[in-house]
Design a protein around this motif. Sequence first.
Motif, mmCIF file in Angstrom:
data_model
loop_
_atom_site.group_PDB
_atom_site.id
_atom_site.type_symbol
_atom_site.label_atom_id
_atom_site.label_comp_id
_atom_site.label_asym_id
_atom_site.label_seq_id
_atom_site.Cartn_x
_atom_site.Cartn_y
_atom_site.Cartn_z
ATOM 1 N N GLU A 10 65.127 27.879 -24.630
ATOM 2 C CA GLU A 10 65.802 27.857 -25.916
ATOM 3 C C GLU A 10 66.861 26.772 -25.894
ATOM 4 O O GLU A 10 67.012 26.018 -26.874
ATOM 5 C CB GLU A 10 66.465 29.222 -26.156
ATOM 6 N N GLN A 11 67.574 26.644 -24.794
ATOM 7 C CA GLN A 11 68.575 25.603 -24.679
ATOM 8 C C GLN A 11 67.895 24.251 -24.708
ATOM 9 O O GLN A 11 68.391 23.320 -25.359
ATOM 10 C CB GLN A 11 69.372 25.763 -23.374
ATOM 11 N N LYS A 12 66.779 24.157 -24.009
ATOM 12 C CA LYS A 12 66.034 22.909 -23.968
ATOM 13 C C LYS A 12 65.556 22.599 -25.370
ATOM 14 O O LYS A 12 65.674 21.464 -25.844
ATOM 15 C CB LYS A 12 64.871 23.034 -22.974
ATOM 16 N N ASN A 13 65.004 23.618 -26.025
ATOM 17 C CA ASN A 13 64.504 23.428 -27.409
ATOM 18 C C ASN A 13 65.674 23.074 -28.320
ATOM 19 O O ASN A 13 65.569 22.191 -29.165
ATOM 20 C CB ASN A 13 63.833 24.696 -27.922
ATOM 21 N N SER A 14 66.792 23.788 -28.108
ATOM 22 C CA SER A 14 67.969 23.560 -28.924
ATOM 23 C C SER A 14 68.497 22.168 -28.652
ATOM 24 O O SER A 14 68.901 21.452 -29.570
ATOM 25 C CB SER A 14 69.033 24.625 -28.598
ATOM 26 N N SER A 15 68.480 21.780 -27.365
ATOM 27 C CA SER A 15 68.940 20.463 -26.988
ATOM 28 C C SER A 15 68.001 19.411 -27.571
ATOM 29 O O SER A 15 68.453 18.375 -28.080
ATOM 30 C CB SER A 15 69.011 20.385 -25.464
ATOM 31 N N GLU A 16 66.710 19.629 -27.499
ATOM 32 C CA GLU A 16 65.728 18.690 -28.079
ATOM 33 C C GLU A 16 65.918 18.629 -29.592
ATOM 34 O O GLU A 16 65.860 17.560 -30.195
ATOM 35 C CB GLU A 16 64.291 19.135 -27.742
ATOM 36 N N HIS A 17 66.102 19.841 -30.144
ATOM 37 C CA HIS A 17 66.271 19.920 -31.592
ATOM 38 C C HIS A 17 67.549 19.177 -31.994
ATOM 39 O O HIS A 17 67.558 18.415 -32.968
ATOM 40 C CB HIS A 17 66.342 21.408 -32.024
ATOM 41 N N THR A 18 68.628 19.334 -31.247
ATOM 42 C CA THR A 18 69.881 18.650 -31.508
ATOM 43 C C THR A 18 69.675 17.167 -31.341
ATOM 44 O O THR A 18 70.166 16.372 -32.165
ATOM 45 C CB THR A 18 70.981 19.148 -30.532
ATOM 46 N N SER A 19 68.955 16.792 -30.292
ATOM 47 C CA SER A 19 68.671 15.372 -30.059
ATOM 48 C C SER A 19 67.857 14.817 -31.225
ATOM 49 O O SER A 19 68.113 13.706 -31.709
ATOM 50 C CB SER A 19 67.934 15.221 -28.729
#
Length: 176
Positions: A10-19
């Motif tokens: 989720e953090q990775k997805n959130s980080s990707e999503h933020t990116s």
Amino acid sequence: AAESQAREKEQKNSSEHTSQLRDEVENWKLQHQQLVQEKSALHEEVEEWQTEHAQEMALKDVEIDNVARLSAELKEVTAEMEEQRKLLSQDQAAAAEKDLSLQRQLSEEKQRAEEMQRRSTELDKQLQELQEERPKLLEEIEQLQGAQEQQNSEAQELDQQIAELKQQQSSLQEEL
């Protein structure tokens, strides 16, 4: 562990999503900056066009004023030309009338001159006839004067003879 993986995911997805969101925001900022530049360029073009259009309109206004002025001058010149044409027409009519009058006078003068020439010719002819008759008349006058002198001389002789006869008659009467 599954929760941590899920959080990591989720953090990775959130980080990707933020990116991704950051990338989109950067893209949007770039697009917005391009649009602002295009808008500014368009605004400059519109201002240039408006300036050119205003200059063209000013030139057209000047041209319209010039055309109106020239049109007014043309009307004025046309009116003057029409007036000149009328005056010329009147002058031509007056000149034609004067010419006709002069032609009549000339014709009358010519007739008078012809009449005077005819009279002069007749008088010259009469004068010539009189000059031709003059020597004859002078000769006749001389003859008549000679005849008159002869008659006067004969009358004197007759008067003398009558006087002599009267004297003889008186002498005869005395003798008788």
